[in-house]
Design a protein around this motif. Structure first.
Motif, PDB file in Angstrom:
ATOM      1  N   HIS A 139      33.460  41.695  50.514  1.00 18.76           N
ATOM      2  CA  HIS A 139      33.246  40.743  51.607  1.00 18.76           C
ATOM      3  C   HIS A 139      34.568  40.097  52.047  1.00 18.76           C
ATOM      4  O   HIS A 139      34.896  40.049  53.237  1.00 18.76           O
ATOM      5  CB  HIS A 139      32.241  39.671  51.170  1.00 18.76           C
ATOM      6  CG  HIS A 139      31.933  38.688  52.243  1.00 18.76           C
ATOM      7  ND1 HIS A 139      31.210  39.018  53.384  1.00 18.76           N
ATOM      8  CD2 HIS A 139      32.283  37.388  52.382  1.00 18.76           C
ATOM      9  CE1 HIS A 139      31.118  37.963  54.162  1.00 18.76           C
ATOM     10  NE2 HIS A 139      31.754  36.954  53.586  1.00 18.76           N
ATOM     11  N   ASN A 140      35.334  39.610  51.080  1.00 20.52           N
ATOM     12  CA  ASN A 140      36.586  38.944  51.440  1.00 20.52           C
ATOM     13  C   ASN A 140      37.659  39.927  51.893  1.00 20.52           C
ATOM     14  O   ASN A 140      38.578  39.547  52.632  1.00 20.52           O
ATOM     15  CB  ASN A 140      37.090  38.099  50.272  1.00 20.52           C
ATOM     16  CG  ASN A 140      36.255  36.849  50.099  1.00 20.52           C
ATOM     17  OD1 ASN A 140      35.458  36.492  50.963  1.00 20.52           O
ATOM     18  ND2 ASN A 140      36.428  36.179  48.974  1.00 20.52           N
ATOM     19  N   ILE A 141      37.559  41.169  51.461  1.00 23.37           N
ATOM     20  CA  ILE A 141      38.477  42.188  51.965  1.00 23.37           C
ATOM     21  C   ILE A 141      38.239  42.387  53.461  1.00 23.37           C
ATOM     22  O   ILE A 141      39.182  42.426  54.264  1.00 23.37           O
ATOM     23  CB  ILE A 141      38.301  43.512  51.188  1.00 23.37           C
ATOM     24  CG1 ILE A 141      38.821  43.343  49.756  1.00 23.37           C
ATOM     25  CG2 ILE A 141      39.006  44.664  51.895  1.00 23.37           C
ATOM     26  CD1 ILE A 141      38.566  44.533  48.843  1.00 23.37           C
ATOM     27  N   VAL A 142      36.983  42.481  53.848  1.00 19.87           N
ATOM     28  CA  VAL A 142      36.653  42.656  55.271  1.00 19.87           C
ATOM     29  C   VAL A 142      37.142  41.453  56.072  1.00 19.87           C
ATOM     30  O   VAL A 142      37.741  41.602  57.147  1.00 19.87           O
ATOM     31  CB  VAL A 142      35.132  42.872  55.452  1.00 19.87           C
ATOM     32  CG1 VAL A 142      34.757  42.917  56.924  1.00 19.87           C
ATOM     33  CG2 VAL A 142      34.691  44.157  54.750  1.00 19.87           C
ATOM     34  N   ARG A 143      36.928  40.265  55.538  1.00 11.89           N
ATOM     35  CA  ARG A 143      37.425  39.049  56.218  1.00 11.89           C
ATOM     36  C   ARG A 143      38.943  39.106  56.378  1.00 11.89           C
ATOM     37  O   ARG A 143      39.492  38.741  57.431  1.00 11.89           O
ATOM     38  CB  ARG A 143      37.077  37.802  55.392  1.00 11.89           C
ATOM     39  CG  ARG A 143      35.671  37.288  55.614  1.00 11.89           C
ATOM     40  CD  ARG A 143      35.436  36.011  54.811  1.00 11.89           C
ATOM     41  NE  ARG A 143      36.424  34.992  55.083  1.00 11.89           N
ATOM     42  CZ  ARG A 143      37.015  34.223  54.158  1.00 11.89           C
ATOM     43  NH1 ARG A 143      36.712  34.371  52.881  1.00 11.89           N
ATOM     44  NH2 ARG A 143      37.880  33.317  54.490  1.00 11.89           N
ATOM     45  N   ALA A 144      39.630  39.544  55.346  1.00 10.74           N
ATOM     46  CA  ALA A 144      41.098  39.612  55.392  1.00 10.74           C
ATOM     47  C   ALA A 144      41.569  40.591  56.459  1.00 10.74           C
ATOM     48  O   ALA A 144      42.527  40.307  57.187  1.00 10.74           O
ATOM     49  CB  ALA A 144      41.646  40.016  54.016  1.00 10.74           C
TER      50      ALA A 144
END
Ligand code: FES
Ligand code: FES
Length: 152
Positions: A139-144
């Motif tokens: 999830h946070n990879i996609v946000r990044a």
């Protein structure tokens, strides 16, 4: 055999066994250990680098196939010590935990955004499906990646 190529802007020539993979050339002959080896079978993406500007899995490329090519590794993304926007976004968005997948994930994501400057979430998830992360849940990879795309 002898192989000559450009790595992170510097010309290098090394004598290698013809079976040497690009990732082994980078890590064992050039000490560029930021490029990781997870599976050594082309599945996990931890070894992703840029070969003539496109993301490749360096465990699946022979060093000899990179003859004359331009290779960029994670070390080459921040040559002056200033984080690349993708690296900065991974840090700010908590896109990493153990960090083992991160160099390959960042290199794949930079290539993705260069080809598609405004990727939506579905596109990011699809295009990074060759890069495994066992910590973050993605999830946070996609946000990044979304955040970095705006800055790049
Ligand atoms: Fe190359 Fe896993 S180490 S894809
Ligand atoms: Fe640990 Fe991705 S951060 S494998």
């Amino acid at each position: 055999m002898e192989v000559s190529l450009t790595v992170n802007g510097q010309g290098v020539t090394r004598e290698v066994d013809p079976r040497t993979t690009l990732v082994d050339l980078l890590r064992d002959h050039l000490s560029l250990t930021g490029t990781h080896v997870g599976c050594d079978t082309g599945q996990c993406g931890a070894c992703t680098v840029h070969l003539d500007g496109r993301a490749v899995k360096a465990c699946s490329v022979l060093a000899g196939q990179a003859e004359g090519a331009e290779v960029t590794t994670i070390e080459g993304l921040a040559p002056d010590g200033e984080l690349h926007p993708m690296q900065a976004a991974f840090r700010e968005c908590h896109g990493l935990q153990c960090g083992f997948c991160t160099p390959g994930m960042v290199m794949a994501a930079v290539d993705l955004v260069r080809r598609n400057p405004d990727p939506d979430e579905a596109t990011i998830r699809e295009q990074l499906e060759g890069n495994y992360c066992r910590c973050t849940g993605y999830h946070n990879i996609v946000r990044a990646v979304r955040e970095a795309a705006g800055r790049m």
